[in-house]
Design an enzyme around this catalytic site. Structure first.
Site, PDB file in Angstrom:
ATOM      1  N   HIS A 295       0.870  -1.195   0.000  1.00 55.55           N
ATOM      2  CA  HIS A 295       0.000   0.000   0.000  1.00 55.55           C
ATOM      3  C   HIS A 295       0.896   1.230   0.000  1.00 55.55           C
ATOM      4  O   HIS A 295       1.470   1.605   1.014  1.00 55.55           O
ATOM      5  CB  HIS A 295      -0.901   0.006   1.242  1.00 55.55           C
ATOM      6  CG  HIS A 295      -1.902   1.129   1.242  1.00 55.55           C
ATOM      7  ND1 HIS A 295      -3.235   0.925   1.523  1.00 55.55           N
ATOM      8  CD2 HIS A 295      -1.775   2.461   1.020  1.00 55.55           C
ATOM      9  CE1 HIS A 295      -3.886   2.075   1.463  1.00 55.55           C
ATOM     10  NE2 HIS A 295      -3.016   3.031   1.165  1.00 55.55           N
TER      11      HIS A 295
ATOM     12  N   HIS B 108       1.530   5.346  -1.683  1.00 50.58           N
ATOM     13  CA  HIS B 108       1.166   6.527  -2.479  1.00 50.58           C
ATOM     14  C   HIS B 108       2.446   7.139  -3.021  1.00 50.58           C
ATOM     15  O   HIS B 108       3.319   7.547  -2.251  1.00 50.58           O
ATOM     16  CB  HIS B 108       0.437   7.557  -1.615  1.00 50.58           C
ATOM     17  CG  HIS B 108      -0.842   7.040  -1.044  1.00 50.58           C
ATOM     18  ND1 HIS B 108      -2.055   7.178  -1.684  1.00 50.58           N
ATOM     19  CD2 HIS B 108      -1.101   6.349   0.093  1.00 50.58           C
ATOM     20  CE1 HIS B 108      -3.006   6.604  -0.952  1.00 50.58           C
ATOM     21  NE2 HIS B 108      -2.453   6.087   0.128  1.00 50.58           N
ATOM     22  N   LEU B 109       2.551   7.200  -4.349  1.00 54.19           N
ATOM     23  CA  LEU B 109       3.770   7.744  -4.960  1.00 54.19           C
ATOM     24  C   LEU B 109       3.580   9.137  -5.535  1.00 54.19           C
ATOM     25  O   LEU B 109       4.558   9.769  -5.941  1.00 54.19           O
ATOM     26  CB  LEU B 109       4.277   6.809  -6.067  1.00 54.19           C
ATOM     27  CG  LEU B 109       4.974   5.533  -5.598  1.00 54.19           C
ATOM     28  CD1 LEU B 109       5.345   4.656  -6.782  1.00 54.19           C
ATOM     29  CD2 LEU B 109       6.214   5.845  -4.765  1.00 54.19           C
TER      30      LEU B 109
ATOM     31  N   ASN C 287      -5.078   7.335  -6.131  1.00 53.54           N
ATOM     32  CA  ASN C 287      -5.819   8.570  -5.783  1.00 53.54           C
ATOM     33  C   ASN C 287      -5.076   9.838  -6.188  1.00 53.54           C
ATOM     34  O   ASN C 287      -4.814  10.714  -5.378  1.00 53.54           O
ATOM     35  CB  ASN C 287      -6.191   8.594  -4.288  1.00 53.54           C
ATOM     36  CG  ASN C 287      -4.981   8.594  -3.371  1.00 53.54           C
ATOM     37  OD1 ASN C 287      -3.921   8.090  -3.729  1.00 53.54           O
ATOM     38  ND2 ASN C 287      -5.133   9.160  -2.189  1.00 53.54           N
TER      39      ASN C 287
ATOM     40  N   LYS D 263      -9.159  -0.200  -6.113  1.00 52.55           N
ATOM     41  CA  LYS D 263      -9.223   0.459  -4.801  1.00 52.55           C
ATOM     42  C   LYS D 263     -10.582   1.088  -4.603  1.00 52.55           C
ATOM     43  O   LYS D 263     -11.078   1.832  -5.456  1.00 52.55           O
ATOM     44  CB  LYS D 263      -8.130   1.542  -4.717  1.00 52.55           C
ATOM     45  CG  LYS D 263      -8.077   2.273  -3.383  1.00 52.55           C
ATOM     46  CD  LYS D 263      -7.622   1.379  -2.243  1.00 52.55           C
ATOM     47  CE  LYS D 263      -7.784   2.032  -0.867  1.00 52.55           C
ATOM     48  NZ  LYS D 263      -6.714   2.949  -0.527  1.00 52.55           N
TER      49      LYS D 263
ATOM     50  N   HIS E  30     -10.555   1.070   1.600  1.00 51.27           N
ATOM     51  CA  HIS E  30     -10.370   2.066   2.664  1.00 51.27           C
ATOM     52  C   HIS E  30     -11.593   1.905   3.566  1.00 51.27           C
ATOM     53  O   HIS E  30     -12.682   2.357   3.227  1.00 51.27           O
ATOM     54  CB  HIS E  30     -10.277   3.485   2.100  1.00 51.27           C
ATOM     55  CG  HIS E  30     -10.006   4.498   3.172  1.00 51.27           C
ATOM     56  ND1 HIS E  30      -8.795   5.122   3.337  1.00 51.27           N
ATOM     57  CD2 HIS E  30     -10.782   4.938   4.199  1.00 51.27           C
ATOM     58  CE1 HIS E  30      -8.844   5.921   4.393  1.00 51.27           C
ATOM     59  NE2 HIS E  30     -10.047   5.829   4.937  1.00 51.27           N
TER      60      HIS E  30
ATOM     61  N   HIS F 200      -4.796  -0.756   5.824  1.00 46.72           N
ATOM     62  CA  HIS F 200      -4.372   0.012   7.006  1.00 46.72           C
ATOM     63  C   HIS F 200      -5.330  -0.120   8.193  1.00 46.72           C
ATOM     64  O   HIS F 200      -5.893   0.866   8.653  1.00 46.72           O
ATOM     65  CB  HIS F 200      -4.116   1.483   6.660  1.00 46.72           C
ATOM     66  CG  HIS F 200      -5.131   2.144   5.737  1.00 46.72           C
ATOM     67  ND1 HIS F 200      -6.485   2.122   5.967  1.00 46.72           N
ATOM     68  CD2 HIS F 200      -4.957   2.848   4.591  1.00 46.72           C
ATOM     69  CE1 HIS F 200      -7.089   2.794   5.006  1.00 46.72           C
ATOM     70  NE2 HIS F 200      -6.191   3.232   4.157  1.00 46.72           N
TER      71      HIS F 200
ATOM     72  N   LEU G 163      -5.290   9.186   7.878  1.00 46.06           N
ATOM     73  CA  LEU G 163      -6.587   8.513   7.935  1.00 46.06           C
ATOM     74  C   LEU G 163      -6.401   7.062   7.525  1.00 46.06           C
ATOM     75  O   LEU G 163      -5.677   6.807   6.569  1.00 46.06           O
ATOM     76  CB  LEU G 163      -7.586   9.212   7.007  1.00 46.06           C
ATOM     77  CG  LEU G 163      -8.069  10.576   7.536  1.00 46.06           C
ATOM     78  CD1 LEU G 163      -8.876  11.304   6.482  1.00 46.06           C
ATOM     79  CD2 LEU G 163      -8.898  10.410   8.817  1.00 46.06           C
TER      80      LEU G 163
ATOM     81  N   ASP H 121       1.215   2.512   3.559  1.00 47.15           N
ATOM     82  CA  ASP H 121       0.357   3.689   3.373  1.00 47.15           C
ATOM     83  C   ASP H 121       1.181   4.970   3.435  1.00 47.15           C
ATOM     84  O   ASP H 121       0.692   6.014   3.870  1.00 47.15           O
ATOM     85  CB  ASP H 121      -0.799   3.722   4.390  1.00 47.15           C
ATOM     86  CG  ASP H 121      -1.862   4.755   4.021  1.00 47.15           C
ATOM     87  OD1 ASP H 121      -1.945   5.130   2.836  1.00 47.15           O
ATOM     88  OD2 ASP H 121      -2.586   5.210   4.930  1.00 47.15           O
TER      89      ASP H 121
ATOM     90  N   HIS I 206       2.791  14.459   1.894  1.00 46.77           N
ATOM     91  CA  HIS I 206       2.235  15.799   1.652  1.00 46.77           C
ATOM     92  C   HIS I 206       3.328  16.771   2.077  1.00 46.77           C
ATOM     93  O   HIS I 206       3.992  16.552   3.102  1.00 46.77           O
ATOM     94  CB  HIS I 206       0.995  16.054   2.508  1.00 46.77           C
ATOM     95  CG  HIS I 206      -0.183  15.207   2.140  1.00 46.77           C
ATOM     96  ND1 HIS I 206      -1.031  15.521   1.098  1.00 46.77           N
ATOM     97  CD2 HIS I 206      -0.660  14.065   2.681  1.00 46.77           C
ATOM     98  CE1 HIS I 206      -1.983  14.594   1.020  1.00 46.77           C
ATOM     99  NE2 HIS I 206      -1.780  13.695   1.964  1.00 46.77           N
TER     100      HIS I 206
ATOM    101  N   ALA J  70      -4.303  14.914   5.532  1.00 44.27           N
ATOM    102  CA  ALA J  70      -4.098  13.612   6.173  1.00 44.27           C
ATOM    103  C   ALA J  70      -3.097  12.809   5.362  1.00 44.27           C
ATOM    104  O   ALA J  70      -3.219  12.704   4.142  1.00 44.27           O
ATOM    105  CB  ALA J  70      -5.419  12.862   6.246  1.00 44.27           C
TER     106      ALA J  70
HETATM  107  C1  NCD Z   1      -3.743   9.078   1.969  1.00 51.10           C
HETATM  108  C2  NCD Z   1      -3.229  10.114   0.974  1.00 51.10           C
HETATM  109  O1  NCD Z   1      -2.747  11.164   1.404  1.00 51.10           O
HETATM  110  O2  NCD Z   1      -3.292   9.870  -0.242  1.00 51.10           O
HETATM  111  N1  NCD Z   1      -3.838   9.676   3.267  1.00 51.10           N
HETATM  112  C3  NCD Z   1      -3.826   9.035   4.473  1.00 51.10           C
HETATM  113  O3  NCD Z   1      -4.036   9.706   5.482  1.00 51.10           O
HETATM  114  N2  NCD Z   1      -3.599   7.757   4.572  1.00 51.10           N
HETATM  115  C4  NCD Z   1      -5.045   8.526   1.510  1.00 51.10           C
HETATM  116  C5  NCD Z   1      -5.446   7.272   2.261  1.00 51.10           C
HETATM  117  O4  NCD Z   1      -4.841   6.200   2.081  1.00 51.10           O
HETATM  118  O5  NCD Z   1      -6.369   7.342   3.073  1.00 51.10           O
HETATM  119 ZN    ZN Z   2      -3.459   5.006   1.516  1.00 47.24          ZN
END
Ligand code: NCD
Ligand code: ZN
Length: 344
Positions: A13, A15-16, A41, A99, A136, A174, A219, A247, A251, A263
């Site tokens: 899991h 996010h890139l 996302n 997803k 999620h 998660h 989150l 996860d 940011h 988040a």
């Molecule tokens: C994730 C994101 O920033 O893309 N944020 C997070 O708090 N985990 C989105 C997600 O997986 O909920």
């Molecule tokens: Zn995530």
């Protein structure tokens, strides 16, 4: 010096992001992990096979050639997803899952699914094609206490879903609560869960430690100590239903340290080292390799990796911030020491 040699892990899991932001961070993951399930996302969300395949190319273009990193792609489910897209996705080598974000539940989830019943024909196609559903697991209902959103999701959405689609492969992403651990333990072998470093390391007090800690905000939000201990127990238990998914969700510092902070916790700087430290503190080093390198691959029907990774027990300091596009990024546990280090 104490060392630990394991099969090179995968991150199920991740996010890139995209563009310059992605280029700043992707090699942290590529250094530690052989493969990663890449979350869709983005803005716009990755909803078509073509979008996923070209995103994959952009990722590979940003990866340092010294790594054999394989991005495993996902599509973002919306109310308008068509079963035919699932049939086409299943024919590709690189799209591995779909997803499901409840609309409004988290970052970039506004075009997520408004009612799971609206995608039942899509779930049917996924089941036939053996493509897993990544969930999620939080209701997006603002009336529900934010700390109860996972538990309510289990009752309202997950329990009926596993009854209606008993052969659908589901990853409860998660997980953060004892309720989620119990749900996964009692479900069939088609149901598994990913576990992040932050949810086994921190509890909700860590959001308010002396002052508000925006870099610990993600989150699903951190939960109570009993929940943390239940998830930690699951991660270190050696049960194949629980496997690594960071996860890691970067940011920029300016977006986190803001009046309406985003988040997401960035853990990819040294996620593997953090997991090993956590397992070591539980005297569970023998349970690291199955959690990081076997159970996820087995669940997804992938071959286990051949490459090895060695870690040494040696204290290093996690930087306060690293570059992120033209901004900065604050990693999980920034400024703290970590007692394990990957040997490169
Ligand atoms: C994730 C994101 O920033 O893309 N944020 C997070 O708090 N985990 C989105 C997600 O997986 O909920
Ligand atoms: Zn995530």
């Amino acid at each position: 010096m104490q060392t630990l040699t394991i099969t090179k892990p995968d991150d199920f899991h991740l996010h890139l992001r995209d563009g310059a932001a992605m280029a700043s961070i992707v090699n942290y993951s590529a250094a530690q992990f052989s493969r990663a399930i890449v979350m869709p996302n983005l803005r716009p969300a990755i909803t078509t096979v073509d979008m996923a395949l070209s995103y994959r190319e952009r990722i590979l273009d940003s990866v340092d050639k010294k790594y054999n990193f394989e991005p495993l792609m996902t599509l973002y489910l919306t109310d308008n997803m068509l079963p035919d897209v699932i049939n086409i996705a299943a024919q590709t080598e690189s799209i591995k899952a779909l997803k499901y974000y409840p609309a409004g539940a988290t970052t970039n989830s506004d075009c997520g699914v408004t009612d799971i019943k609206k995608i039942y024909s899509v779930l049917e196609a996924m089941m036939k094609n053996k493509l897993p559903l990544l969930i999620h697991g939080e209701v997006a209902d603002s009336e529900v206490n934010i700390f109860d959103r996972e538990k309510v999701f289990i009752e309202k959405v997950l329990e009926p879903l596993v009854d209606d689609f008993c052969e659908l492969k589901i990853v409860f992403e998660h997980i953060t609560t004892k309720a989620a651990v119990d749900f996964v333990l009692n479900a069939s072998s088609n149901v598994a869960a990913t576990i992040t470093p932050q949810h086994i390391l921190l509890n909700r007090n860590d959001l308010f430690n002396e002052s508000f800690q925006p870099h610990n905000y993600c989150l699903p939000v951190l939960k109570e100590e009993d929940d943390r201990l239940a998830v930690l127990d699951a991660a270190t238990s050696g049960n194949s239903k629980f496997f690594l998914g960071t996860d890691s969700a970067p940011h920029s510092r300016s977006k986190k340290e803001s009046g309406c902070g985003c988040a997401g916790i960035f853990s990819a700087y040294n996620a593997l080292e953090l997991y090993v430290e956590i397992f070591d503190n539980q005297n569970k080093l023998d349970k690291v390799e199955p959690f990081t390198s076997f159970f996820g691959a087995d669940f997804y029907g992938l071959n286990r990796n051949h490459e090895k990774t060695t870690l040494v027990k040696k204290e290093t300091r996690i930087p306060e911030a690293i570059p992120f596009g033209d901004d900065k990024l604050v990693p999980l546990c920034a400024g703290n020491a970590c007692s394990w280090q990957v040997k490169f």
